[in-house]
Enzyme design. Structure first.
Site, mmCIF file in Angstrom:
data_model
loop_
_atom_site.group_PDB
_atom_site.id
_atom_site.type_symbol
_atom_site.label_atom_id
_atom_site.label_comp_id
_atom_site.label_asym_id
_atom_site.label_seq_id
_atom_site.Cartn_x
_atom_site.Cartn_y
_atom_site.Cartn_z
ATOM 1 N N HIS A 253 0.981 -1.171 -0.032
ATOM 2 C CA HIS A 253 0.022 -0.173 -0.018
ATOM 3 C C HIS A 253 1.108 1.147 0.015
ATOM 4 O O HIS A 253 0.599 1.998 -0.807
ATOM 5 C CB HIS A 253 -1.054 -0.104 1.099
ATOM 6 C CG HIS A 253 -2.262 -0.846 1.154
ATOM 7 N ND1 HIS A 253 -2.030 -2.383 0.917
ATOM 8 C CD2 HIS A 253 -3.476 -0.641 0.932
ATOM 9 C CE1 HIS A 253 -3.278 -2.823 0.950
ATOM 10 N NE2 HIS A 253 -4.274 -1.651 0.776
ATOM 11 N N HIS B 94 1.268 -3.891 9.222
ATOM 12 C CA HIS B 94 2.660 -3.593 8.783
ATOM 13 C C HIS B 94 3.239 -3.123 10.120
ATOM 14 O O HIS B 94 2.787 -2.439 10.860
ATOM 15 C CB HIS B 94 2.613 -2.416 7.747
ATOM 16 C CG HIS B 94 2.420 -3.138 6.592
ATOM 17 N ND1 HIS B 94 3.150 -4.154 5.768
ATOM 18 C CD2 HIS B 94 1.509 -2.778 5.526
ATOM 19 C CE1 HIS B 94 2.601 -4.663 4.655
ATOM 20 N NE2 HIS B 94 1.637 -3.861 4.469
#
Length: 358
Positions: A118, A177
């Site tokens: 992303h 993440h």
């Protein structure tokens, strides 16, 4: 290693801090995570920019596809864990006192975590958009215009970094993440985008070149996967971890697996090549109507509306190989629609209208 465990544990502390102190911003952070979703490149950013500037739109697809391909290879090389499963398996916390990280419907990504796809996709595409916008102002010569260019430069790059930081925080917040993974993703995306600033050949690429590029990307990725599999290294090791530690099995989506992203991107690149080299594109986007503002506005509106309909097309997931084939076809249809089908229909409509008025 000890250093990596410490890096991960510090990342967990940051995630806990974010989840505790930013509860009021939960909806905003989830929204920013969606903003950074690479799939928005094909359904929102590309339709807008291609109809405004075909050079920028073409570059955007190439940057997104090549950037995501590099992201896949890096993920396979780096073997990065994701926080929501790492805290459950690490031995760094004594007496089974592992931290509790809250999960969300978009947390359970199934691929490796480093670098963040992303963050990488967001940074490379927004880099293309910002540099494209600034290219219009850099030509201004008089003194007042130079000052305006500097202000525009500061404003646009500030927006760029605000968006990237927001996307990074959102990805860390949802525990998908670690901080170092999103930082790596941002700078990797910028490097890919900057490389394409000096690659003008993509603007004149033939359909043969698009096909060759697709074949190279697919064969290299598949060959890399199979080669390591022969060495008893499973590059899909992250999928069972995601299924095991995801709080809700319904949040596991085959669309987040490594090969799903690869197929999606190859389909988009093929669709772009097919569209740009089609007679419909030459007739509509290279004709006299292409210079009209009304033509471009109609193309943007029709493209965005049509692509939203693709969201209602649900690909069956019960057979993995069928899913990949249909995903490739759906991804190819999106840029083909933007580049050829919609402009040709708008061009035909405008030509019919002009004939009636005459």
């Amino acid at each position: 290693s000890i250093e990596m465990d410490l890096l991960h544990s510090n990342g967990v502390l940051i995630i806990q801090h974010l989840q505790r102190d930013y509860r009021a911003y939960q909806d905003f952070l989830n929204f920013m995570s969606h903003v950074g979703d690479p799939r928005n490149i094909f359904s929102i950013y590309f339709p807008l920019w291609f109809q405004l500037n075909q050079v920028v739109g073409t570059k955007m697809i190439w940057v997104a596809v090549i950037g995501d391909w590099f992201n896949l290879i890096f993920k396979w090389i780096l073997f990065g864990h994701r926080p929501y499963w790492w805290v459950q398996e690490t031995m760094i916390y004594p007496n089974q006192s592992s931290p509790c990280l809250e999960q969300f419907p978009i947390t359970c990504e199934t691929g490796p975590g480093s670098p963040s796809g992303h963050a990488m996709g967001s940074s490379c595409v927004w880099y293309v958009m910002v540099t494209a916008a600034l290219s219009y102002t850099v030509r201004w010569k008089d003194k007042s215009a130079v000052t305006l260019h500097r202000l525009t430069w500061s404003f646009l790059w500030s927006i760029f970094w605000i968006i990237q930081i927001s996307v990074c925080i959102s990805r860390v917040f949802i525990a998908t993440h670690f901080p170092h993974q999103v930082v790596l993703g941002v700078f990797a995306g910028i490097l890919v985008a900057e490389a394409f600033e000096h690659t003008p050949a993509i603007q004149t690429a033939s359909l043969r070149m698009y096909i060759k590029t697709n074949l190279f990307l697919f064969i290299f990725a598949l060959g890399f996967y199979l080669s390591l599999k022969l060495l008893d290294i499973d590059l899909l090791w992250s999928v069972p971890k995601a299924k095991k530690w995801c709080a809700n099995p319904d949040w596991i989506n085959i669309d987040t697996t490594p090969f799903a992203g690869l197929v999606r991107n190859l389909g988009a690149l093929f669709g772009l090549g097919l569209g740009i080299n089609s007679e419909m594109f030459i007739t509509s986007c290279k004709g006299k109507n292409s210079c009209k503002l009304s033509f471009r506005i109609l193309c943007i509106a029709a493209s965005l509306a049509t692509l939203q309909l693709y969201n209602f097309v649900k690909i069956p997931t019960h057979t993995e190989y069928l899913f990949y084939i249909l995903s490739f076809c759906k991804s190819a249809a999106m840029p083909l629609t933007v580049v050829a089908l919609v402009p040709y229909c708008v061009h035909s409509l405008m030509r019919t209208t002009e004939k009636k008025l005459n």
